[in-house]
Design a protein around this motif. Structure first.
Motif, PDB file in Angstrom:
ATOM      1  N   ALA A   3       1.739   5.761   3.598  1.00 36.43           N
ATOM      2  CA  ALA A   3       3.033   5.958   2.944  1.00 36.43           C
ATOM      3  C   ALA A   3       3.288   4.860   1.923  1.00 36.43           C
ATOM      4  O   ALA A   3       3.844   5.096   0.848  1.00 36.43           O
ATOM      5  N   GLN A   4       2.825   3.616   2.262  1.00 35.74           N
ATOM      6  CA  GLN A   4       3.019   2.494   1.340  1.00 35.74           C
ATOM      7  C   GLN A   4       2.250   2.715   0.049  1.00 35.74           C
ATOM      8  O   GLN A   4       2.762   2.481  -1.043  1.00 35.74           O
ATOM      9  N   ALA A   5       0.998   3.197   0.178  1.00 35.01           N
ATOM     10  CA  ALA A   5       0.181   3.467  -1.010  1.00 35.01           C
ATOM     11  C   ALA A   5       0.799   4.578  -1.842  1.00 35.01           C
ATOM     12  O   ALA A   5       0.766   4.553  -3.070  1.00 35.01           O
ATOM     13  N   ALA A   6       1.377   5.557  -1.151  1.00 35.78           N
ATOM     14  CA  ALA A   6       1.976   6.676  -1.874  1.00 35.78           C
ATOM     15  C   ALA A   6       3.187   6.221  -2.690  1.00 35.78           C
ATOM     16  O   ALA A   6       3.483   6.780  -3.740  1.00 35.78           O
ATOM     17  N   ARG A   7       3.895   5.180  -2.165  1.00 34.90           N
ATOM     18  CA  ARG A   7       5.079   4.701  -2.862  1.00 34.90           C
ATOM     19  C   ARG A   7       4.764   3.694  -3.964  1.00 34.90           C
ATOM     20  O   ARG A   7       5.625   3.360  -4.771  1.00 34.90           O
ATOM     21  N   ALA A   8       3.528   3.196  -3.967  1.00 38.91           N
ATOM     22  CA  ALA A   8       3.167   2.158  -4.943  1.00 38.91           C
ATOM     23  C   ALA A   8       3.295   2.705  -6.361  1.00 38.91           C
ATOM     24  O   ALA A   8       2.804   3.799  -6.656  1.00 38.91           O
ATOM     25  N   PRO A   9       3.991   1.967  -7.221  1.00 35.88           N
ATOM     26  CA  PRO A   9       4.151   2.456  -8.605  1.00 35.88           C
ATOM     27  C   PRO A   9       2.824   2.438  -9.345  1.00 35.88           C
ATOM     28  O   PRO A   9       1.965   1.586  -9.101  1.00 35.88           O
ATOM     29  N   SER A  10       2.669   3.410 -10.218  1.00 34.71           N
ATOM     30  CA  SER A  10       1.440   3.450 -11.002  1.00 34.71           C
ATOM     31  C   SER A  10       1.456   2.317 -12.020  1.00 34.71           C
ATOM     32  O   SER A  10       2.517   1.953 -12.536  1.00 34.71           O
ATOM     33  N   PRO A  11       0.307   1.723 -12.318  1.00 27.43           N
ATOM     34  CA  PRO A  11       0.267   0.612 -13.272  1.00 27.43           C
ATOM     35  C   PRO A  11       0.723   1.056 -14.660  1.00 27.43           C
ATOM     36  O   PRO A  11       0.425   2.160 -15.113  1.00 27.43           O
TER      37      PRO A  11
END
Length: 274
Positions: A3-11
C-alpha cells in the motif's frame, strides 16, 4: 505491491533538460503545464547549466528551447504571490528573485559562446527578456512576444533592460506601455529576433544557426562576443579606442594568423581556438 508503494508519488520530470547535438548544448525548458514560467528553481537550473557550459570546451554553442505550446510566460506569479504572507510581505524574496533572474540573463551575455533562442508560442515578460538576452533568436511563425506587466500593475522593468538593448526606443516603449503582443514577423522587423521559420522547424533552425557559428574559431567568437557587448555601452570615441585594442590583440592570436594565411592561400583554416 505494498500500500505504501502504491501511495508513493511518481517522480517529477526535470524542469530543465540538456541534450548534446554535436558541438551544441540544447537546454529545454520543461514546465509545459506552467507555460515554462521562470520559477526560482528554473532560474537556478539555467544559471548552473550556463556556468557548466562556460568551461566545457566540447560545447561550442547553446540553444535555449522549450517543451509545450509556450516558450515562457515569464516569472512564476503563483510562486511570487505565495510569499506575500511573509512578515515583510515578500520584499526579500522578490528582491532575491529579481537579482537571481538578472544574474542568469547576464550569464547568457557573458557566456563565451553563442546562445540562440528557439521560440514557439508565447514569450512574455521575463520570457521575452530571455529571448532578448540571447545573442540570436529563431522564432516559429506562430510565436508572439510581449511585455504585458503593465496590464497587471507590474511594469516589466527588468525585461525592459534586455528589450531596450535589442529594439528601437519607440518600439520598446510601445511594447512596455501597451502590453500588446507582437507577431514573429513584427519581432523580426524591429530586431528582436533574427529569422521566422515554419512552425515545428524552429528548433532545428536554431541548432543549424548555432552549428554555423560553431565552425568558427572559438577564441575569435569569444573575443568578438565580449567586445560587441562592451562597446555597445561606450561612447563612439571610447568604442573605437577599445575596438582597436581588441583588433590588435586578435591580430596577434594564432587563429587569426592561420585564418588570414588560409584566406590568402585559398584553403580551409585549421583552428586551434587560441
Amino acid at each position: 505491491m505494498s500500500a505504501q508503494a502504491a501511495r508513493a508519488p511518481s517522480p517529477q520530470p526535470p524542469i530543465l533538460l540538456r541534450e548534446t547535438v554535436g558541438p551544441i548544448a540544447v537546454l529545454t525548458l520543461n514546465r509545459p503545464a506552467a507555460r515554462n514560467s521562470l520559477s526560482a528553481a528554473m532560474i537556478a537550473s539555467l544559471h548552473a547549466e550556463l556556468n557548466d557550459i562556460s568551461s566545457d570546451k566540447a560545447v561550442r554553442g547553446v540553444v535555449i528551447a522549450a517543451n509545450g505550446p509556450a516558450f515562457s510566460a515569464g516569472h512564476d506569479m503563483k510562486e511570487l504571490t505565495a510569499r506575500r504572507t511573509d512578515p515583510d510581505r515578500g520584499r526579500a524574496f522578490f528582491a532575491e528573485m529579481m537579482t537571481a533572474c538578472s544574474a542568469m540573463m547576464q550569464a547568457i551575455v557573458h557566456l563565451p559562446k553563442p546562445v540562440v533562442a528557439s521560440v514557439r508560442g508565447i514569450a512574455t515578460a521575463a520570457g521575452c527578456q530571455l529571448v532578448a538576452s540571447c545573442d540570436l533568436a529563431i522564432a516559429s511563425e506562430d510565436a508572439k512576444f510581449a511585455t504585458p506587466g503593465v496590464d497587471i500593475g507590474l511594469f516589466c522593468s527588468t525585461p525592459m533592460v534586455a528589450l531596450s538593448r535589442n529594439v528601437p526606443r519607440k518600439q520598446a516603449m510601445e511594447m512596455l506601455l501597451t502590453g500588446e503582443p507582437v507577431t514573429a514577423a513584427r519581432a523580426r522587423e524591429i530586431g528582436l529576433i533574427n529569422r521566422v521559420v515554419p512552425a515545428g522547424t524552429e528548433r532545428d533552425a536554431a541548432i543549424a544557426l548555432a552549428e554555423q557559428v560553431a565552425l568558427k574559431s572559438a577564441y575569435t567568437v569569444k573575443l568578438g562576443k565580449e567586445a560587441f557587448y562592451r562597446q555597445a555601452e561606450m561612447s563612439l570615441v571610447d568604442a573605437y579606442r577599445y575596438a582597436a585594442e581588441v583588433m590588435t590583440e586578435n591580430m596577434m592570436a594564432r587563429d587569426a594568423e592561420e585564418g588570414i594565411g588560409a584566406f590568402i592561400e585559398k584553403r580551409t583554416p585549421t583552428w586551434r581556438d587560441e
